[in-house]
Design a protein around this motif. Structure first.
Motif, PDB file in Angstrom:
ATOM      1  N   PRO A  62       1.001  -1.367   0.050  1.00 39.42           N
ATOM      2  CA  PRO A  62      -0.147  -0.003  -0.139  1.00 39.42           C
ATOM      3  C   PRO A  62       0.711   1.217   0.087  1.00 39.42           C
ATOM      4  O   PRO A  62       1.951   1.255   0.536  1.00 39.42           O
ATOM      5  CB  PRO A  62      -0.829  -0.125   1.273  1.00 39.42           C
ATOM      6  CG  PRO A  62      -0.027  -1.105   2.128  1.00 39.42           C
ATOM      7  CD  PRO A  62       0.918  -2.059   1.352  1.00 39.42           C
ATOM      8  N   CYS A  65       1.136   6.711   2.770  1.00 37.90           N
ATOM      9  CA  CYS A  65       0.080   7.424   3.210  1.00 37.90           C
ATOM     10  C   CYS A  65      -1.178   7.691   2.458  1.00 37.90           C
ATOM     11  O   CYS A  65      -1.215   7.224   1.290  1.00 37.90           O
ATOM     12  CB  CYS A  65       0.630   8.811   3.380  1.00 37.90           C
ATOM     13  SG  CYS A  65       1.822   9.485   4.401  1.00 37.90           S
ATOM     14  N   THR A  66      -2.472   7.809   3.079  1.00 34.55           N
ATOM     15  CA  THR A  66      -3.663   7.953   2.593  1.00 34.55           C
ATOM     16  C   THR A  66      -4.406   9.011   3.420  1.00 34.55           C
ATOM     17  O   THR A  66      -3.885   9.521   4.325  1.00 34.55           O
ATOM     18  CB  THR A  66      -4.205   6.485   2.704  1.00 34.55           C
ATOM     19  OG1 THR A  66      -5.576   6.597   1.973  1.00 34.55           O
ATOM     20  CG2 THR A  66      -4.725   6.070   4.124  1.00 34.55           C
ATOM     21  N   ALA A  78      -0.516   4.877   6.108  1.00 33.73           N
ATOM     22  CA  ALA A  78      -1.141   3.724   5.550  1.00 33.73           C
ATOM     23  C   ALA A  78      -1.234   2.515   6.648  1.00 33.73           C
ATOM     24  O   ALA A  78      -2.322   1.777   6.620  1.00 33.73           O
ATOM     25  CB  ALA A  78      -0.723   3.307   3.960  1.00 33.73           C
ATOM     26  N   ARG A  82      -4.426   0.705   8.286  1.00 37.07           N
ATOM     27  CA  ARG A  82      -4.546  -0.708   8.077  1.00 37.07           C
ATOM     28  C   ARG A  82      -4.639  -1.565   9.455  1.00 37.07           C
ATOM     29  O   ARG A  82      -5.639  -1.997   9.657  1.00 37.07           O
ATOM     30  CB  ARG A  82      -3.285  -1.279   7.370  1.00 37.07           C
ATOM     31  CG  ARG A  82      -3.134  -1.076   6.040  1.00 37.07           C
ATOM     32  CD  ARG A  82      -1.774  -1.650   5.520  1.00 37.07           C
ATOM     33  NE  ARG A  82      -1.919  -2.922   5.544  1.00 37.07           N
ATOM     34  CZ  ARG A  82      -2.319  -3.750   4.331  1.00 37.07           C
ATOM     35  NH1 ARG A  82      -2.953  -3.200   3.384  1.00 37.07           N
ATOM     36  NH2 ARG A  82      -2.282  -5.057   4.219  1.00 37.07           N
ATOM     37  N   ASP A 108      -9.749   2.284  -1.276  1.00 39.77           N
ATOM     38  CA  ASP A 108      -8.474   2.807  -0.941  1.00 39.77           C
ATOM     39  C   ASP A 108      -7.314   1.600  -0.718  1.00 39.77           C
ATOM     40  O   ASP A 108      -7.631   0.532  -0.206  1.00 39.77           O
ATOM     41  CB  ASP A 108      -8.592   3.447   0.404  1.00 39.77           C
ATOM     42  CG  ASP A 108      -7.452   4.033   1.096  1.00 39.77           C
ATOM     43  OD1 ASP A 108      -6.269   3.986   0.613  1.00 39.77           O
ATOM     44  OD2 ASP A 108      -7.616   4.740   1.951  1.00 39.77           O
ATOM     45  N   ALA A 110      -4.699   1.446   0.625  1.00 38.65           N
ATOM     46  CA  ALA A 110      -4.393   1.130   2.153  1.00 38.65           C
ATOM     47  C   ALA A 110      -5.022   0.138   2.870  1.00 38.65           C
ATOM     48  O   ALA A 110      -4.552  -0.115   4.216  1.00 38.65           O
ATOM     49  CB  ALA A 110      -4.016   2.458   2.868  1.00 38.65           C
TER      50      ALA A 110
END
Length: 174
Positions: A62, A65-66, A78, A82, A108, A110
């Motif tokens: 992933p 960052c998200t 991320a 998670r 997403d 992530a």
């Protein structure tokens, strides 16, 4: 702007000195560049026919960052999201932004894979999961007790707990 699903899409906030709302560590400014570099490397491997790197059919990692795309636009690591998502889903709760509680986007990258969530649900059931009014992440932190330490609480807590237990035995409200 609209997302792929037709809903509202909120852009990520600038990360200048921002902290992850889950772990309170700084969000790395080079995180998008690292993710893009990994995608470029993966595309080059696929184009050359080399396939994924050593490790077989492992899914792509992933991004570092998200962000909350349907609410506040806050950024998260991320990995933090998670762990939070696994714990949230393992207790049967709706997947939402930890900061603003807006519904989290299902696409997403992530988010954890289904097998990760299934493993967390099994661990939660084995530990005797209970809803204590907060999301207990102890199962995700090695060496942390799953039971709440009440040794420093007011003596009234014990009185109220006994009342609640007695009411539950009698089948009446506390």
């Amino acid at each position: 702007g609209p997302s792929a699903g037709g809903g509202l899409w909120v852009e990520a906030r600038p990360r200048d000195g921002e902290l992850c709302p889950i772990c309170f560590d700084a969000l790395a400014d080079d995180a998008p560049e690292a993710a893009i570099a990994e995608l470029v490397r993966a595309a080059a491997r696929a184009a050359s026919g080399a396939g994924p790197s050593a490790g077989g059919d492992s899914p792509p990692s992933p991004p570092p960052c998200t962000h909350c795309a349907h609410g506040c636009g806050r950024n998260f690591h991320a990995a933090c999201l998670r762990r939070w998502s696994i714990a949230r889903r393992a207790t049967g709760r709706r997947l939402e932004c930890p900061a603003c509680r807006a519904a989290w986007r299902r696409d997403d990258p992530a988010l954890p894979r289904d097998e990760e969530v299934a493993a967390a649900e099994q661990a939660s059931e084995a530990a005797g999961s209970r809803d204590e009014g907060y999301l207990n992440l102890a199962a995700l932190v090695p060496g942390t007790a799953a039971a709440r330490d009440t040794s420093t609480y007011s003596p009234w807590l014990e009185v109220h707990q006994r009342r609640r237990e007695r009411a539950e035995m009698l089948g009446s409200p506390p």
